[in-house]
Write a protein that holds these residues in place. Structure first.
Motif, PDB file in Angstrom:
ATOM      1  N   ILE A  82      -9.196  16.909  -1.066  1.00 55.94           N
ATOM      2  CA  ILE A  82     -10.578  16.775  -0.416  1.00 55.94           C
ATOM      3  C   ILE A  82     -10.483  15.614   0.650  1.00 55.94           C
ATOM      4  CG2 ILE A  82     -12.678  15.418  -0.913  1.00 55.94           C
ATOM      5  CD1 ILE A  82     -12.592  16.697  -3.735  1.00 55.94           C
ATOM      6  N   MET A  83      -9.496  14.872   0.297  1.00 59.22           N
ATOM      7  CA  MET A  83      -9.062  13.729   1.362  1.00 59.22           C
ATOM      8  C   MET A  83      -8.739  14.401   2.834  1.00 59.22           C
ATOM      9  SD  MET A  83      -7.008  10.216   0.641  1.00 59.22           S
ATOM     10  CE  MET A  83      -8.084   9.537  -0.843  1.00 59.22           C
ATOM     11  N   PHE A 139      -1.593  11.775  -0.413  1.00 62.77           N
ATOM     12  CA  PHE A 139      -2.028  11.887   1.267  1.00 62.77           C
ATOM     13  C   PHE A 139      -0.911  10.978   1.872  1.00 62.77           C
ATOM     14  CE2 PHE A 139      -3.925  10.641   5.222  1.00 62.77           C
ATOM     15  CZ  PHE A 139      -4.514  11.643   5.322  1.00 62.77           C
ATOM     16  N   GLN A 140      -0.739   9.985   1.496  1.00 57.93           N
ATOM     17  CA  GLN A 140       0.445   9.385   2.271  1.00 57.93           C
ATOM     18  C   GLN A 140       1.996   9.734   2.087  1.00 57.93           C
ATOM     19  OE1 GLN A 140       0.140   7.236   4.736  1.00 57.93           O
ATOM     20  NE2 GLN A 140      -1.906   6.603   4.478  1.00 57.93           N
ATOM     21  N   LEU A 198     -16.276  12.153  -2.164  1.00 57.15           N
ATOM     22  CA  LEU A 198     -16.058  11.570  -1.016  1.00 57.15           C
ATOM     23  C   LEU A 198     -16.793  12.053  -0.065  1.00 57.15           C
ATOM     24  CD1 LEU A 198     -13.793   9.657   0.241  1.00 57.15           C
ATOM     25  CD2 LEU A 198     -12.503  11.561   0.519  1.00 57.15           C
ATOM     26  N   SER A 220       0.709  -0.993  -0.238  1.00 59.41           N
ATOM     27  CA  SER A 220       0.077  -0.127  -0.153  1.00 59.41           C
ATOM     28  C   SER A 220       0.903   1.191  -0.112  1.00 59.41           C
ATOM     29  CB  SER A 220      -0.976  -0.050   1.387  1.00 59.41           C
ATOM     30  OG  SER A 220      -0.002   0.162   2.439  1.00 59.41           O
ATOM     31  N   GLY A 242      -4.939   8.951  -2.336  1.00 62.43           N
ATOM     32  CA  GLY A 242      -4.138   8.358  -1.406  1.00 62.43           C
ATOM     33  C   GLY A 242      -2.729   8.241  -1.493  1.00 62.43           C
ATOM     34  N   LEU A 262     -11.359  15.910   4.906  1.00 65.34           N
ATOM     35  CA  LEU A 262     -11.874  14.897   5.828  1.00 65.34           C
ATOM     36  C   LEU A 262     -11.112  14.088   6.976  1.00 65.34           C
ATOM     37  CD1 LEU A 262     -14.388  12.964   3.360  1.00 65.34           C
ATOM     38  CD2 LEU A 262     -14.963  14.362   5.288  1.00 65.34           C
ATOM     39  N   MET A 263      -9.782  13.975   6.629  1.00 63.78           N
ATOM     40  CA  MET A 263      -8.982  13.158   7.541  1.00 63.78           C
ATOM     41  C   MET A 263      -8.210  14.010   8.510  1.00 63.78           C
ATOM     42  SD  MET A 263      -8.005  10.118   5.196  1.00 63.78           S
ATOM     43  CE  MET A 263      -8.881   8.864   4.331  1.00 63.78           C
ATOM     44  N   SER A 268       5.158   5.049   1.917  1.00 64.85           N
ATOM     45  CA  SER A 268       5.307   6.306   2.911  1.00 64.85           C
ATOM     46  C   SER A 268       6.694   5.897   3.748  1.00 64.85           C
ATOM     47  CB  SER A 268       4.252   6.837   3.548  1.00 64.85           C
ATOM     48  OG  SER A 268       4.200   6.038   4.719  1.00 64.85           O
ATOM     49  N   VAL A 317       0.783   3.337   2.251  1.00 64.45           N
ATOM     50  CA  VAL A 317       1.185   3.384   3.578  1.00 64.45           C
ATOM     51  C   VAL A 317       2.525   2.928   3.712  1.00 64.45           C
ATOM     52  CG1 VAL A 317       0.837   2.790   5.989  1.00 64.45           C
ATOM     53  CG2 VAL A 317      -0.996   3.200   4.563  1.00 64.45           C
ATOM     54  N   VAL A 318       3.003   1.791   3.360  1.00 67.11           N
ATOM     55  CA  VAL A 318       4.227   1.206   3.569  1.00 67.11           C
ATOM     56  C   VAL A 318       5.410   2.022   2.622  1.00 67.11           C
ATOM     57  CG1 VAL A 318       5.629  -0.872   2.599  1.00 67.11           C
ATOM     58  CG2 VAL A 318       3.455  -1.086   3.535  1.00 67.11           C
ATOM     59  N   TRP A 354      -6.806   1.414   3.645  1.00 64.30           N
ATOM     60  CA  TRP A 354      -6.601   2.277   4.977  1.00 64.30           C
ATOM     61  C   TRP A 354      -7.627   3.366   4.951  1.00 64.30           C
ATOM     62  CZ3 TRP A 354      -5.294   7.238   3.422  1.00 64.30           C
ATOM     63  CH2 TRP A 354      -4.643   7.072   2.243  1.00 64.30           C
ATOM     64  N   GLN A 355      -8.191   3.864   3.886  1.00 65.39           N
ATOM     65  CA  GLN A 355      -8.930   4.956   4.111  1.00 65.39           C
ATOM     66  C   GLN A 355     -10.242   4.708   4.745  1.00 65.39           C
ATOM     67  OE1 GLN A 355      -9.118   6.541  -0.028  1.00 65.39           O
ATOM     68  NE2 GLN A 355      -7.218   6.114  -0.462  1.00 65.39           N
TER      69      GLN A 355
END
Lengths: 320, 296
Positions: free
Chosen positions: A272-273, A252-253, B128, A135, A249, A276-277, A140, A137-138, B214-215
């Motif tokens: 946008i992400m 983001f990461q 989203l 992913s 994503g 929210l996050m 990153s 994440v990894v 993960w989202q």
């Protein structure tokens, strides 16, 4: 394409068909419910973009209960210079991703098809394929280990040459890093399709070309590439529809909250992400939805336009 | 050597170039992961001094000791990830199979209209924010279903299965009908066993998707008991407080937490097993993908 022969039987009405094939309809019910709940109802949420939104009410009130403000939210969003920059970056990034990934995966497929050792081909392709399985994440963590200001492998390597370079203070380098990472992660996967097309080519074509004295470049140019052309065109048209969207994503990461880098490395989706996050970010649901709707609309208009043009120029390549 | 291959007759210069470029790409594919492993095995003070390197100049297992001092965290995250992967993959396979089967039947007069119904959201959707608001309204906050349900169906999966079912012979279904079986039975008993290659491909893609997701967890899950591996990893790198808390649980004094090595050890423990599995599953991906492409 040839027109299919018209079915001579008179078309059944929906009710007749349900009566006849009720089991097929029953089997569709779960999917229909799923699509209504998770796809169509959220689509109705685009109405938020035309309203003055206040947080805190239930979903249906959210969609229909607010004051209608017409296109005000769009006007606000599209007159914001930062957002315009965001739109420009999104388009440039997705064009960049498309071109780099296409060249890399077609190139890799061509090279692999000309490599003789089966063993080498298999092992190297597996290694190139590996990043596809992890992913962002990894990834990153990998960028952290490579570029981190104090401990990064590349930072330290540059330092040992006497170059004082901090990646996270240097926005212009990030488009290159992101283009590389995107290709790095996807090329093993996307080359499979091209490789399958090339290996599906009749070997006699290459054989007779060789007998006629064609060298490897000529065979690639006159045989392999023309074989790939339809696939390349199809995937490019489909890619064009997504020109207003990127893999949020990923941004983001990899880039995350490094606001210093956002000038060069941020896109609509990532924006946008983050809204929210990231706790504490200024949320404007109605404006963010307006931005998302604008993004969708341009993508939708683009695929229709491109497909229509293709229909006139080269009908055999049109996708619908 | 099996037979004369094309390259055997390519000019040497070209061969050298082809092997070199592909070889470099292969090393680039693997090296970053090796860097993570090497970093996780390096003494933290050495990382602070020399940075991450491809070979630990000062070997240390401290980071792994800290990860496994509180095994509950990582095992709980594994449990959550495995749970959502299995549940999600089973759901995906089941839903997409019956849908793909239904849409593949030629005597289903409105199959194309329904196919478009499933296709339209991939052309145009709310984005989203409305999705987020809907999920909250459905009570999905801190609900593990939020990580499973929304990803369960995809038009791509439906289409792959539909085209696979389409090219299986109709006679099988007709003979089933003759014996009085209904479509559901025909689908499960007769067609699905024959569609195993396509279903396996879909299952692999879905499983990979769920494993790496993960989202939804970031959007909807606040309860650490339901953190999947990906979210735990993300927080270890991005939320400084999480490393501290982990250190406290592991009984490591705040000053001697091997932060950098620990972060990498965490990603190795969380990703290692899937990387070790990779050589065995990747060929199914390739096979499945090329079946789909050729039959398309």
């Amino acid at each position: 394409m040839e027109k299919p022969i018209k079915f001579k039987e008179k078309r059944r009405s929906l009710l007749q068909d349900i009566k006849r094939n009720y089991w097929l309809y029953i089997m569709l019910i779960p999917a229909i419910v799923f699509y209504i709940v998770f796809q169509y109802i959220p689509t109705a949420g685009v109405f938020i973009a035309f309203q003055e939104y206040r947080i805190g009410e239930g979903f249906f009130f959210t969609i229909f209960g607010h004051e209608w403000v017409g296109f005000d939210n769009f006007r606000i969003v599209l007159s914001n210079e930062r957002i315009i920059g965001l739109i420009r970056m999104t388009i440039l990034y997705s064009l960049g991703f498309m071109v780099v990934n296409l060249v890399a995966s077609v190139g890799l497929a061509l090279l692999l098809s000309e490599i003789g050792s089966k063993w080498f081909k298999k092992v190297s392709h597996s290694m190139i394929f590996l990043p596809y399985f992890v992913s962002w994440v990894v990834v990153s963590f990998i960028t952290f280990a490579l570029f981190s200001g104090r401990h990064g492998l590349l930072t330290n390597m540059l330092a040992s040459f006497g170059v004082d370079f901090n990646f996270y203070h240097t926005p212009w380098i990030w488009p290159f890093i992101l283009l590389f990472l995107s290709a790095w992660k996807s090329v093993g996967f996307s080359s499979i399709i091209y490789l399958a097309v090339i290996t599906g080519t009749d070997p006699q074509m290459h054989e007779s070309a060789r007998v006629d004295g064609a060298n490897v470049w000529q065979r690639i140019w006159h045989i392999s590439l023309p074989m790939l052309k339809p696939t390349i065109i199809l995937l490019t048209i489909m890619g064009l529809a997504g020109i207003m969207s990127t893999d949020g994503g990923m941004f983001f990461q990899i880039v995350g909250n490094n606001t210093a880098l956002h000038r060069m490395a941020d896109t609509i989706d990532a924006h946008i992400m983050r809204t929210l996050m990231v706790p504490g970010s200024a949320i404007s649901f109605q404006q963010t939805t307006a931005l998302g709707l604008f993004q969708q609309f341009v993508g939708f208009a683009l695929i229709i336009t491109v497909n229509t043009i293709i229909k006139f120029v080269a009908p055999e390549h049109a996708i619908f | 050597m099996e037979g004369k291959n094309r390259l055997d007759r390519n000019p040497l210069g070209f061969s050298i170039m082809a092997y070199t470029i592909v070889g470099i790409m292969a090393i680039l594919g693997l090296a970053p992961f090796w860097l993570l492993v090497s970093g996780s095995l390096t003494d933290n003070a050495t990382i602070m001094r020399e940075g991450f390197t491809f070979w630990p100049s000062m070997f240390s297992l401290d980071a792994y000791r800290m990860v496994f001092a509180v095994p509950e965290v990582i095992f709980r995250a594994y449990f959550v990830t495995i749970f959502i992967t299995i549940a999600g993959t089973l759901g995906t396979v089941l839903l997409c199979s019956i849908t793909g089967y239904s849409l593949s039947r030629k005597d289903f007069a409105y199959r194309n209209a329904f196919a478009f119904f499933f296709y339209f959201p991939s052309l145009f959707s709310g984005g989203l924010i409305p999705f987020f608001l809907l999920m909250i309204a459905l009570g999905m906050r801190n609900n593990p279903l939020s990580m499973i349900l929304p990803a369960m169906m995809s038009f791509f999966f439906i289409v792959v299965l539909r085209s696979f079912f389409k090219q299986l012979p109709d006679e099988i279904g007709e003979s089933g009908k003759m014996d009085g079986a209904n479509e559901l039975v025909i689908c499960f008993k007769l067609y699905m066993p024959m569609a195993v290659p396509a279903i396996a491909t879909i299952a692999l893609f879905a499983a990979l998707n769920y494993w790496n997701s993960w989202q939804p967890a970031m959007l909807f899950i606040n309860d650490p008991n339901w953190f999947p591996l990906q979210l735990v990893m993300h927080r270890i790198l991005n939320a400084a407080g999480d490393v501290m808390r982990y250190g406290q649980m592991a009984g490591v004094s705040t000053r001697s937490i091997p932060t950098q090595a620990f972060q990498l050890a965490m990603v190795c423990v969380a990703t290692g097993p899937i990387i070790l599995l990779f050589p065995f599953i990747q060929k199914y991906f390739i096979k499945g993908l090329t079946i789909g492409a050729v039959k398309g």
